[in-house]
Design a protein around this motif. Sequence first.
Motif, mmCIF file in Angstrom:
data_model
loop_
_atom_site.group_PDB
_atom_site.id
_atom_site.type_symbol
_atom_site.label_atom_id
_atom_site.label_comp_id
_atom_site.label_asym_id
_atom_site.label_seq_id
_atom_site.Cartn_x
_atom_site.Cartn_y
_atom_site.Cartn_z
ATOM 1 N N ILE A 11 -5.048 -2.940 42.010
ATOM 2 C CA ILE A 11 -4.212 -3.673 41.076
ATOM 3 C C ILE A 11 -4.897 -3.863 39.731
ATOM 4 O O ILE A 11 -4.246 -4.132 38.715
ATOM 5 C CB ILE A 11 -3.819 -5.041 41.682
ATOM 6 N N ALA A 12 -6.244 -3.730 39.699
ATOM 7 C CA ALA A 12 -7.007 -3.943 38.468
ATOM 8 C C ALA A 12 -7.183 -2.663 37.650
ATOM 9 O O ALA A 12 -7.842 -2.704 36.604
ATOM 10 C CB ALA A 12 -8.378 -4.527 38.796
ATOM 11 N N LYS A 13 -6.595 -1.542 38.097
ATOM 12 C CA LYS A 13 -6.737 -0.302 37.338
ATOM 13 C C LYS A 13 -6.087 -0.435 35.961
ATOM 14 O O LYS A 13 -4.949 -0.891 35.854
ATOM 15 C CB LYS A 13 -6.071 0.855 38.087
ATOM 16 N N PRO A 14 -6.789 -0.076 34.905
ATOM 17 C CA PRO A 14 -6.169 -0.134 33.569
ATOM 18 C C PRO A 14 -5.034 0.878 33.449
ATOM 19 O O PRO A 14 -5.157 2.031 33.861
ATOM 20 C CB PRO A 14 -7.326 0.203 32.629
ATOM 21 N N ASP A 15 -3.913 0.422 32.908
ATOM 22 C CA ASP A 15 -2.804 1.343 32.657
ATOM 23 C C ASP A 15 -3.103 2.257 31.474
ATOM 24 O O ASP A 15 -2.626 3.396 31.438
ATOM 25 C CB ASP A 15 -1.523 0.553 32.385
ATOM 26 N N ASP A 16 -3.849 1.748 30.511
ATOM 27 C CA ASP A 16 -4.191 2.532 29.326
ATOM 28 C C ASP A 16 -5.689 2.377 29.071
ATOM 29 O O ASP A 16 -6.227 1.259 29.093
ATOM 30 C CB ASP A 16 -3.420 2.066 28.096
#
Length: 335
Positions: free
Chosen positions: A174-179
């Motif tokens: 859930i903590a993966k950066p979208d950008d």
Amino acid sequence: MMTPIPSVTPTKPGSCAKPLPGIFADIVDEEGRPVETPDGGGYLVIKRPWPSMLRTIWGDNERYVRTYWEKFDNRFYVAGDSARRDKDGYYWIMGRIDDVLNVAGHRLGTMEIESALVAHPLVAEAAVVSRPHEIKGESVFAYVVLNVPRPEGAAAARLIDELRRWVGEQLSPIAKPDDIRLTDNLPKTRSGKIMRRLLRSIARGEEITQDMSTLENPAILEQLRGGGAPPAPPTKRAAPAKRRAPANKAGAAKKTGTAKRTRAVKKTSAAKTRTIGKAAARSKPKKAKTAAKRGKPVTRSKPGKRSKPMKRKVVAAKKRRMAVKAPRRKPRGKN
């Protein structure tokens, strides 16, 4: 307020250990309920007053109440930090409350995501801000500075995917950066502080209206927006070197300096001579008076000749004590 006691509390790297005696700290959720699950995160609060606590803000007591007490109906003192507590009761500060992202109902600290990115061997520096998202509410937007030359094209896309997987492994999917935007530098003030408000405006596509007078490198903003490399700062021209004086002028200067030094030495020696002469003149009357007291003739030296030093005679001092005769005692028995 929260620190290990030397030789008493075992330490854990990255943890502030436990509260000191007399400090009643706790971690609560949005409703003010204590978080009792291990490694559960929430708001760091102080449940009871303590010595030397902050009582007000000078000239603005309403701001003091609004900032530190109103969050939970004046029940707790809100420290302004988010934290978690492990199974051993050790506290871990995750970051400021205003730097917490609400991603799909999960509260994530920007400091945690930045620490996970910097742990990658190719990352030198990172900054994380929030960006509005239609489904999740907020998404993670990261700016990354590499310790290698910044790649472009397919190489940059592969590295961004690798960094996203890395954060998912270190923290949570859930903590993966979208950008993730690769850049050569971050906007900082001259004192080295990252200007996150500029990063937040760029991530949201807003026009920058804030004051940028303290920004160290304004040209980096174009690259942060997704443009090319910033233009190199203009180089200052070196000042022309001063010409050396001709040889004859240098020689004349040397001669002038030598002449000045010679005159200074002569003046000094003349002054010393005058001083010695005055001292000798002052000492002559004293010698004459001393000789007159002793009844000796005063010998004057001829001009041009040095007088021989007078030998001082040592006169034995006379005894001035009067002999005191002991009184005779009368014989006993006689009046």
